[in-house]
Write a protein that holds these residues in place. Structure first.
Motif, PDB file in Angstrom:
ATOM      1  N   ARG A 276      -4.411 -29.976 -11.290  1.00  0.00           N
ATOM      2  CA  ARG A 276      -3.733 -30.448 -10.079  1.00  0.00           C
ATOM      3  C   ARG A 276      -3.361 -31.937 -10.229  1.00  0.00           C
ATOM      4  NH1 ARG A 276      -7.405 -29.286  -6.602  1.00  0.00           N
ATOM      5  NH2 ARG A 276      -6.579 -27.166  -6.210  1.00  0.00           N
ATOM      6  N   LEU A 277      -2.143 -32.285  -9.843  1.00  0.00           N
ATOM      7  CA  LEU A 277      -1.656 -33.653  -9.967  1.00  0.00           C
ATOM      8  C   LEU A 277      -2.437 -34.595  -9.051  1.00  0.00           C
ATOM      9  CD1 LEU A 277       0.573 -35.511 -11.203  1.00  0.00           C
ATOM     10  CD2 LEU A 277       1.907 -35.021  -9.145  1.00  0.00           C
ATOM     11  N   ARG A 278      -2.897 -35.714  -9.615  1.00  0.00           N
ATOM     12  CA  ARG A 278      -3.598 -36.727  -8.824  1.00  0.00           C
ATOM     13  C   ARG A 278      -2.685 -37.897  -8.498  1.00  0.00           C
ATOM     14  NH1 ARG A 278      -9.775 -37.269 -11.334  1.00  0.00           N
ATOM     15  NH2 ARG A 278     -10.543 -35.324 -10.424  1.00  0.00           N
ATOM     16  N   TRP A 279      -1.938 -38.376  -9.476  1.00  0.00           N
ATOM     17  CA  TRP A 279      -0.975 -39.440  -9.220  1.00  0.00           C
ATOM     18  C   TRP A 279       0.088 -39.434 -10.315  1.00  0.00           C
ATOM     19  CZ3 TRP A 279      -0.827 -42.521 -13.432  1.00  0.00           C
ATOM     20  CH2 TRP A 279      -2.005 -42.794 -14.129  1.00  0.00           C
ATOM     21  N   MET A 280       1.203 -40.106 -10.045  1.00  0.00           N
ATOM     22  CA  MET A 280       2.262 -40.251 -11.032  1.00  0.00           C
ATOM     23  C   MET A 280       2.889 -41.629 -10.875  1.00  0.00           C
ATOM     24  SD  MET A 280       5.028 -37.581  -9.373  1.00  0.00           S
ATOM     25  CE  MET A 280       6.417 -38.188 -10.322  1.00  0.00           C
ATOM     26  N   THR A 281       3.232 -42.256 -11.996  1.00  0.00           N
ATOM     27  CA  THR A 281       3.760 -43.612 -11.989  1.00  0.00           C
ATOM     28  C   THR A 281       4.959 -43.702 -12.930  1.00  0.00           C
ATOM     29  OG1 THR A 281       1.574 -44.566 -11.543  1.00  0.00           O
ATOM     30  CG2 THR A 281       3.255 -46.036 -12.456  1.00  0.00           C
ATOM     31  N   PRO A 282       6.157 -44.019 -12.430  1.00  0.00           N
ATOM     32  CA  PRO A 282       7.291 -44.283 -13.324  1.00  0.00           C
ATOM     33  C   PRO A 282       7.036 -45.567 -14.113  1.00  0.00           C
ATOM     34  CG  PRO A 282       8.019 -43.826 -11.078  1.00  0.00           C
ATOM     35  CD  PRO A 282       6.544 -44.055 -11.017  1.00  0.00           C
ATOM     36  N   CYS A 283       7.223 -45.496 -15.434  1.00  0.00           N
ATOM     37  CA  CYS A 283       6.920 -46.654 -16.287  1.00  0.00           C
ATOM     38  C   CYS A 283       8.130 -47.160 -17.059  1.00  0.00           C
ATOM     39  CB  CYS A 283       5.813 -46.299 -17.277  1.00  0.00           C
ATOM     40  SG  CYS A 283       4.205 -46.036 -16.520  1.00  0.00           S
TER      41      CYS A 283
END
Length: 539
Positions: A276-283
């Motif tokens: 399950r996705l916890r967080w996402m960050t565009p880099c």
């Protein structure tokens, strides 16, 4: 014998060097003159060659050119030392145009005298055949051809005069430079998952092992977890499930979850147990290289902003917040390395840069230009040497403290494999060979062939010392700690991400045939084909 063998591999074998007469490069060259004229090795060479010649009791020894002439001189001295003197003769390509106008120089013995032919190498036998025919024209009787190295499995020239006995110290197979017949066991495939990737020449996401799971990314835009029986535990799309982003990034498992980057430039953290996705960050525009845990609650992300800009980002594992960003000199395709508070990153410009990981110091600690793109992951050992493999075939050991070069060695035309550190050795693969090096000096311990195409990805050491190498010809090769090929699995596509060790003597590997293989090289029948246990397809 051992001293000469070590010297041939360490000082006379040049991967990625040498030119053909048609101006095309060789894949490697063996230049025996590097040891024939070395004061510390030549006495051993002359003793060993004399022992091959002595049973034939020739009156003289004949050689030609810059390779044969030094051996002739050394054998003359060795024979005199042993009180069984042989004279020496050196054969020119053609008669000298002045002076005595001779082609054969030296004290020519009476017609009918027995002579030995000596040279450094013999491949097709054409050179030896020419010397035999020329010596015969002088009334001499060639009775043996003696060389340091013979090219086994090489096509023979029709003028080689193979009726004359051959003696040699080593074959290329003895040295590990060329392939001997590969009649070895095929490791059983305990299970195989099909359809993980689609065929691709770019290195795949390398599987990682933790908490009883094997996890890897897919160039079809999935993050996949299977257990050690091959059963799928979960699958998570990287982005929009209708159009997920491919990934070639090797994930990293942290205390806060499993983290991976993808081709859309986003770094995502998922729960290890559920996916399950916890967080996402565009880099950036793309995150294609592996991530590394800095041990301080952050991962370092090598990121690329197309077309040519690269950077290293420190991303907090708890929530994905970017702590700092440091520019690189080119786009990032290499997994960084971290030791204590120092991180080292490489880029496609050939620049290696060290940073402090605390974020307090914005300027680099040091920078070194290697002159060729670095795309293989960086590795730092317990002597604080950072090993960098570049696209011109050089392996460089840098001092972590200041970037000083401890040693450099060329191992091929292009290096794309991740070195493996084990005990006092460093294992790395190049265009057609795997090398065991003494890691403090770079001295070659042994060499073994790895097929016709370059090895890529990570090399793994299993717990019994076995070395596992994934190769561009689709094979996975298992070598003993002494460099002997023990088993070989042939997959249906290039193995570009390398091998991951899974405890004991098991290994997992992703192939360009789209499959994930789980292997047990401990079991197998000599010369048998690979046996596949459980097989399943990825949805």
């Amino acid at each position: 014998m051992r001293k000469v063998r070590e010297a041939l591999l360490d000082r006379a074998f040049f991967p990625g060097e040498g030119w053909r007469a048609n101006n095309r490069r060789f894949g490697w060259i063996l230049d025996c003159r590097e040891i024939e004229m070395a004061a510390d090795v030549m006495p051993a060479v002359s003793r060993l060659l004399y022992e091959l010649i002595a049973p034939f009791a020739p009156q003289a020894v004949v050689g030609t050119g810059l390779s044969g002439a030094p051996l002739v001189g050394a054998l003359v001295l060795e024979s005199a030392r042993r009180a069984h003197p042989m004279d020496g003769l050196v054969l020119r390509d053609q008669r000298k145009a002045y002076g005595r106008r001779r082609q054969l120089e030296g004290p020519i013995p009476p017609a009918g005298s027995d002579v030995a032919i000596v040279d450094d190498l013999e491949s097709s036998g054409a050179t030896a055949g020419w010397i035999i025919e020329t010596a015969t024209q002088y009334g001499l009787r060639p009775i043996v051809v003696v060389t340091l190295v013979r090219f086994d499995n090489h096509a023979r020239d029709s003028s080689a005069h193979d009726e004359i006995p051959r003696r040699y110290l080593f074959t290329l197979s003895d040295l590990g430079i060329a392939c001997a017949p590969e009649n070895v066991s095929a490791p059983p495939v305990t299970w195989r998952v099909n359809g993980v990737n689609i065929p691709d020449d770019v290195p795949f996401s390398r599987p990682v092992h933790a908490r009883g799971l094997i996890v890897l990314g897919s160039n079809q835009g999935q993050l996949l977890a299977v257990d050690l029986s091959g059963a799928e535990r979960w699958r998570t799309p990287l982005g929009d499930p209708r159009d997920p982003s491919p990934t070639h990034c090797t994930p990293v498992i942290t205390a806060d979850g499993l983290i991976i980057g993808s081709d859309d430039g986003v770094v995502r953290c998922v729960d290890c147990d559920t996916g399950r996705l916890r967080w996402m960050t565009p880099c950036a525009d793309r995150v294609g290289a592996g991530l590394v845990d800095d041990g301080r609650g952050h991962v370092l992300v090598p990121a690329t902003r197309l077309p040519h800009e690269g950077a290293v980002l420190s991303v907090r594992t708890r929530d994905g917040r970017i702590a700092w960003r440091r520019p690189l000199a080119g786009y990032a395709h290499s997994r960084p390395a971290v030791v204590a508070s120092t991180a080292v990153a490489a880029d496609n410009s050939g620049t290696v840069t060290a940073f402090g990981t605390t974020g307090e110091q914005q300027e680099p600690l040091w920078r070194v230009m290697l002159g060729a793109p670095v795309k293989a992951d960086l590795v730092v050992d317990d002597t604080d040497s950072c090993y960098c493999a570049d696209f011109h075939g050089w392996l460089t050991a840098l001092a972590l403290a200041d970037g000083g070069i401890r040693w450099r060695r060329r191992l091929g035309g292009c290096l794309y494999a991740v070195p493996a550190v084990a005990d006092d050795r460093l294992y790395v693969a190049g265009d057609g060979h795997v090398f065991a090096l003494e890691r403090r000096s770079g001295r070659v311990d042994w060499v073994a062939p790895v097929g016709s195409r370059a090895a890529r990805g990570a090399i793994a050491q299993l717990t019994d010392g076995t070395i596992a190498v994934g190769c561009g010809d689709g094979s996975v090769r298992f070598f003993s700690a002494a460099g002997r090929l023990q088993s070989l699995l042939q997959t249906g596509g290039a193995v570009t991400s390398g091998v991951t060790a899974i405890g004991g003597r098991r290994a997992v590997v992703a192939s360009a045939d789209g499959c994930l293989y789980f292997l047990d090289p401990l079991i197998g029948q000599r010369g048998s084909a690979a046996r596949v246990g459980k097989e399943q397809s990825a949805p």
